[in-house]
Every structure is written in structure tokens, then in C-alpha cells.
Design a protein around this motif. Sequence first.
Motif, PDB file in Angstrom:
ATOM      1  N   GLN A 182       0.826  -1.208   0.000  1.00  0.00           N
ATOM      2  CA  GLN A 182       0.000   0.000   0.000  1.00  0.00           C
ATOM      3  C   GLN A 182       0.856   1.252   0.000  1.00  0.00           C
ATOM      4  O   GLN A 182       0.582   2.209  -0.742  1.00  0.00           O
ATOM      5  CB  GLN A 182      -0.916   0.004   1.221  1.00  0.00           C
ATOM      6  N   ALA A 183       1.899   1.259   0.831  1.00  0.00           N
ATOM      7  CA  ALA A 183       2.774   2.432   0.902  1.00  0.00           C
ATOM      8  C   ALA A 183       3.468   2.675  -0.433  1.00  0.00           C
ATOM      9  O   ALA A 183       3.577   3.819  -0.904  1.00  0.00           O
ATOM     10  CB  ALA A 183       3.800   2.230   2.013  1.00  0.00           C
ATOM     11  N   PHE A 184       3.925   1.594  -1.051  1.00  0.00           N
ATOM     12  CA  PHE A 184       4.634   1.732  -2.330  1.00  0.00           C
ATOM     13  C   PHE A 184       3.702   2.269  -3.414  1.00  0.00           C
ATOM     14  O   PHE A 184       4.045   3.223  -4.127  1.00  0.00           O
ATOM     15  CB  PHE A 184       5.216   0.383  -2.758  1.00  0.00           C
ATOM     16  N   THR A 185       2.525   1.679  -3.554  1.00  0.00           N
ATOM     17  CA  THR A 185       1.625   2.092  -4.634  1.00  0.00           C
ATOM     18  C   THR A 185       1.112   3.514  -4.430  1.00  0.00           C
ATOM     19  O   THR A 185       0.944   4.260  -5.405  1.00  0.00           O
ATOM     20  CB  THR A 185       0.450   1.102  -4.772  1.00  0.00           C
ATOM     21  N   GLU A 186       0.869   3.899  -3.186  1.00  0.00           N
ATOM     22  CA  GLU A 186       0.432   5.279  -2.929  1.00  0.00           C
ATOM     23  C   GLU A 186       1.517   6.276  -3.310  1.00  0.00           C
ATOM     24  O   GLU A 186       1.230   7.372  -3.800  1.00  0.00           O
ATOM     25  CB  GLU A 186       0.057   5.436  -1.462  1.00  0.00           C
TER      26      GLU A 186
END
Length: 296
Positions: A133-137
Motif C-alpha cells: 500500500q505504501a509503495f503504490t500510494e
Amino acid sequence: MMQSSGPAQPPPLPQAVRRGRPPAPISPDAGPSHRAWLEPVRSVLFASGLTLDDLVERSGYSKTRISELLRGNGNYPLWEITFSVTRALGLPTQPLRRLWTAAAREAHKDSDWIHRSIEQVAHAGEKPPLPYQAFTEAVQGTYTDYARAFLLTDRRARWVVCETFDILWICWDEAAASANINRYAWSLFRSRVMIRAARRADGHPDLRAAVFSTRAVHDHTSNPGHLVALTELIDLFDAINRLPDDQMDLAVLQYLCGTPVADSAHLLGITPALAHAADHHARVTVEALLNTPTTE
């Protein structure tokens, strides 16, 4: 002249000892949305060491039906069998269901067929991993800007980014274990954009239509020199889309998306030094291309 290297391909999954023959190649009739979920499923299967007999035992479906599913042959598979096979491989439900749904529409299945098929499986799916989630955001905005340059509309750009993120979720363990997760994700994302990008006659992606969405065009439509500026921009974009992959990506990110070279380097998973060198060579190459007459 030094050339920047092309985008690295995602590293292969570790090969386990096989106890049987792998499925035959994917049918050429399988469209890009169908392949979007089928290719990572097959990769996970190949790495797992499981055979078709193992999948038969775990899923409860016949070898013939599983073989057809893994080859993309015959009628588009119901979600029930797709879920059973992918669940046997330990794959996440949510991204696979979205990709399966998109491919069902690609296969001309109507909404009622899709809804009925999904209703047969009572499984809401898992939450995505927090690091994912952190990466894609962090990359979503710039990925969307890049996709828009080639696909031209917000809707198409957002679609291909969502598709990429769903595939990345399926492959997250592999991506997280790779030596360069940014490079892995960018290579995956770029491949999904290029599948749908318009092409020139020579096979290169075609950026020329992106000229009409640039600020330079919209801000100066009443300027007497507008048509001259437009022609120059078309020539410039035509030169950019003939650059080697990394150089083209840096040029698109910098000049169409407004992303600084240092940020682009991080996004592409290359060193700042290589990014600056690639940017320099891109400028030299574009200038040479603009000064070379073409036959097209």
C-alpha cells in the motif's frame, strides 16, 4: 556514445524441481486483460513445483478444465474455477477478481454473467500488505501522468495503473524479494502501458498525439505562431519516442510529467548518475534526430 540500458525485466521466479510437464503456452487468442492475470498465475505455478495433478487434488476440478484455464483456451473460465485454482496456489483474491472481471468483459461476457459467477464464491478477499500500500500510494500519481502521455485520457491511464497494481499485488512477494523493487515495478508498469500504446509504423510507441494535451498548445492557441510551435512540438515528441527505453522514459517524465531527473531516477530504479547520463545522451540524440530528415 554511451547508451543507457533498457528496462530490466522482472527477475525470474526461483525454479523448483518439476515433477511433471508445465502447461502448454498461452493461447494466442487470450487478450491482454486475460494475460494480465494468467501470466502471473502461471509463473507462481511454475515456481511452486506443483503439477496439474496437484491442482486437481487441491481444487477439485478435472485436469482438462485446469489445463484449459492455464492455457487460456476454450470458453472464458468461471470465477469459481479460477478462484479454486488460484486459491490452491495461495494467491490473493481481490486483485485476481478485479483482473478476472476485466478479462471477462474483454471476452464479451455481460454483467449478469460476471455477477452470477462471482456470487458462487463466498470470499471477500484479503487486505493488501501495508508495504505494498505504501509503495503504490507513493508512485500512483507519477505512474498515472506517464500512462496518460501514451494513452491520452485520464480514464485509460488510471485503468492501466490499477491493472499494474493488481498484478503487482499478486507478485508482491517476488517483487519485495527482488534486488530493486522500484525497477521491478516500473518494468511491470511500463509493459502494461506499452501493450496499449499507439505505435508508429516502425514499431516505436507514438507520442505525437500527446502534443495536443500539453500546456504549450493550450496556452497559445490564439498566437499567430501557434501552428509553427505545434509542428515543432510534434517533431520533438516524434524524436523522443525513438529514444532507447530509459532515455525516453526520463524525457517523458521530465518534459511531459514535470518530474525532476532525481525523482525519475528513483522511480525507474536507476542511480542518479545513470539518470543524468541518460538525460544528457537523450538531449544529444533528440537534437541529432531533429536535424536528420526522415522518409516518413
